[in-house]
Design a protein around this motif. Structure first.
Motif, PDB file in Angstrom:
ATOM      1  N   CYS A 290      63.071  33.740  54.201  1.00 39.58           N
ATOM      2  CA  CYS A 290      63.899  32.567  53.867  1.00 39.58           C
ATOM      3  C   CYS A 290      63.247  31.618  52.886  1.00 39.58           C
ATOM      4  O   CYS A 290      63.914  30.723  52.349  1.00 39.58           O
TER       5      CYS A 290
ATOM      6  N   GLU B 166      61.769  28.512  51.276  1.00 42.82           N
ATOM      7  CA  GLU B 166      61.879  27.087  51.616  1.00 42.82           C
ATOM      8  C   GLU B 166      63.217  26.746  52.268  1.00 42.82           C
ATOM      9  O   GLU B 166      63.527  25.577  52.498  1.00 42.82           O
ATOM     10  N   GLY B 167      64.042  27.760  52.541  1.00 43.02           N
ATOM     11  CA  GLY B 167      65.153  27.595  53.472  1.00 43.02           C
ATOM     12  C   GLY B 167      66.485  27.126  52.919  1.00 43.02           C
ATOM     13  O   GLY B 167      67.375  26.780  53.692  1.00 43.02           O
TER      14      GLY B 167
ATOM     15  N   ARG C 105      69.782  26.734  55.352  1.00 43.10           N
ATOM     16  CA  ARG C 105      70.401  25.410  55.587  1.00 43.10           C
ATOM     17  C   ARG C 105      71.864  25.425  55.154  1.00 43.10           C
ATOM     18  O   ARG C 105      72.731  24.852  55.809  1.00 43.10           O
TER      19      ARG C 105
ATOM     20  N   LEU D 261      57.716  27.630  55.441  1.00 43.42           N
ATOM     21  CA  LEU D 261      58.475  27.204  56.615  1.00 43.42           C
ATOM     22  C   LEU D 261      58.304  25.719  56.887  1.00 43.42           C
ATOM     23  O   LEU D 261      59.235  25.056  57.328  1.00 43.42           O
TER      24      LEU D 261
ATOM     25  N   ARG E  18      57.971  23.359  54.659  1.00 44.78           N
ATOM     26  CA  ARG E  18      58.901  22.660  53.751  1.00 44.78           C
ATOM     27  C   ARG E  18      60.340  22.846  54.214  1.00 44.78           C
ATOM     28  O   ARG E  18      61.158  21.923  54.146  1.00 44.78           O
ATOM     29  N   ALA E  19      60.645  24.064  54.668  1.00 47.71           N
ATOM     30  CA  ALA E  19      62.015  24.355  55.112  1.00 47.71           C
ATOM     31  C   ALA E  19      62.393  23.462  56.288  1.00 47.71           C
ATOM     32  O   ALA E  19      63.475  22.874  56.315  1.00 47.71           O
ATOM     33  N   ARG E  20      61.488  23.373  57.261  1.00 52.18           N
ATOM     34  CA  ARG E  20      61.736  22.551  58.458  1.00 52.18           C
ATOM     35  C   ARG E  20      61.933  21.086  58.095  1.00 52.18           C
ATOM     36  O   ARG E  20      62.815  20.418  58.612  1.00 52.18           O
TER      37      ARG E  20
ATOM     38  N   ASP F  25      65.418  20.322  56.980  1.00 50.64           N
ATOM     39  CA  ASP F  25      66.540  20.777  57.814  1.00 50.64           C
ATOM     40  C   ASP F  25      67.009  19.677  58.754  1.00 50.64           C
ATOM     41  O   ASP F  25      66.280  19.283  59.664  1.00 50.64           O
TER      42      ASP F  25
ATOM     43  N   TRP G 265      63.409  28.377  62.921  1.00 52.21           N
ATOM     44  CA  TRP G 265      62.468  28.792  61.873  1.00 52.21           C
ATOM     45  C   TRP G 265      61.367  29.613  62.529  1.00 52.21           C
ATOM     46  O   TRP G 265      60.713  29.129  63.451  1.00 52.21           O
TER      47      TRP G 265
END
Ligand SMILES: C[S@@+](CC[C@H](N)C(=O)[O-])C[C@H]1O[C@@H](n2cnc3c(N)ncnc32)[C@H](O)[C@@H]1O
Length: 203
Positions: free
Chosen positions: A49, A51-52, A56, A75, A77-79, A82, A89
């Motif tokens: 995924c 940076e997601g 999202r 992850l 950064r992704a979290r 979100d 994640w």
């Protein structure tokens, strides 16, 4: 490990890349948006995924998403971005992590531009096994091209993406190359050639 043209796409490579990237700031992949648009929301797995952005986008449209990546830096950064509360994640290596083995199946399994060390074949087999009956498998890769900005080790053709799917169990709805303009970090537009696979697992 895959070594082609000096690039090794292992965990260290991705951690390093995300640590120094400063965030892609990119929105969802337009190919994903085009393909998912009509599907009713359900459960989704976003494999690799980054940076997601895709996870999202799916969550904002009502999907319950499991988003997996090998890179803790991505992850994190992704979290941070979100606010949906609908994404799990997970840090895992897709060359060994098998959701189907844990009894997990998804209405949608998508993977965008994931080219793990070891190649696509095993990854695709595992991802296909994670699709629920009647569900959709969506895979996007970098198609080979003379002027491709991507490392040769990341290239894949639609035929290679579709090769591992048992025709008795799968309907391949799309297996083609599509071009799209992308603006690079230097502000210049380049054409990306995407290998696109969309397949439906028979109920
Ligand atoms: C080119 S990036 C694409 C990220 C995202 N899907 C997108 O489209 O922006 C490839 C991603 O796959 C992840 N990845 C590569 N090998 C992996 C593996 N073995 N297991 C899990 N994730 C992996 C990388 O960390 C990276 O985030």
């Amino acid at each position: 490990m895959s070594r082609e043209e000096g690039t090794v796409f292992d965990r260290a490579y991705w951690e390093e890349r995300y640590r120094h990237s400063g965030g892609s700031g990119r929105g969802p992949n337009p190919q994903l948006v085009a393909e998912v648009g009509e599907l009713p929301p359900g459960t989704a797995l976003d494999a690799g995924c980054g940076e997601g952005a895709d996870a999202r986008w799916l969550a904002e449209r009502g999907w319950r998403v499991t988003a997996v990546d090998i890179a803790a830096a991505a992850l994190q950064r992704a979290r941070e971005q979100d606010h949906t509360g609908r994404v799990d994640w997970v840090r895992a290596d897709l060359t060994t992590w098998t959701p189907a083995a844990a009894g997990q199946h998804f209405d949608l399994v998508c993977a965008s531009y994931v080219h793990p060390a070891g190649g696509h074949e095993g990854l695709l087999r595992r991802l296909a096994a994670a699709v629920a009956p009647g569900g959709t498998l969506l895979v996007f890769g970098h198609a080979p091209a003379e002027s491709s900005p991507h490392a040769p080790g990341s290239h894949v053709t639609p035929e290679e993406l579709a090769a591992g799917l048992d025709p008795e169990r799968w309907d391949v709805l799309v297996a083609e190359v599509r071009s799209r303009p992308v603006v690079g970090h230097d502000g210049r537009e380049v054409m990306f050639r995407d290998a696109v696979l969309r397949a439906r697992r028979r109920p």
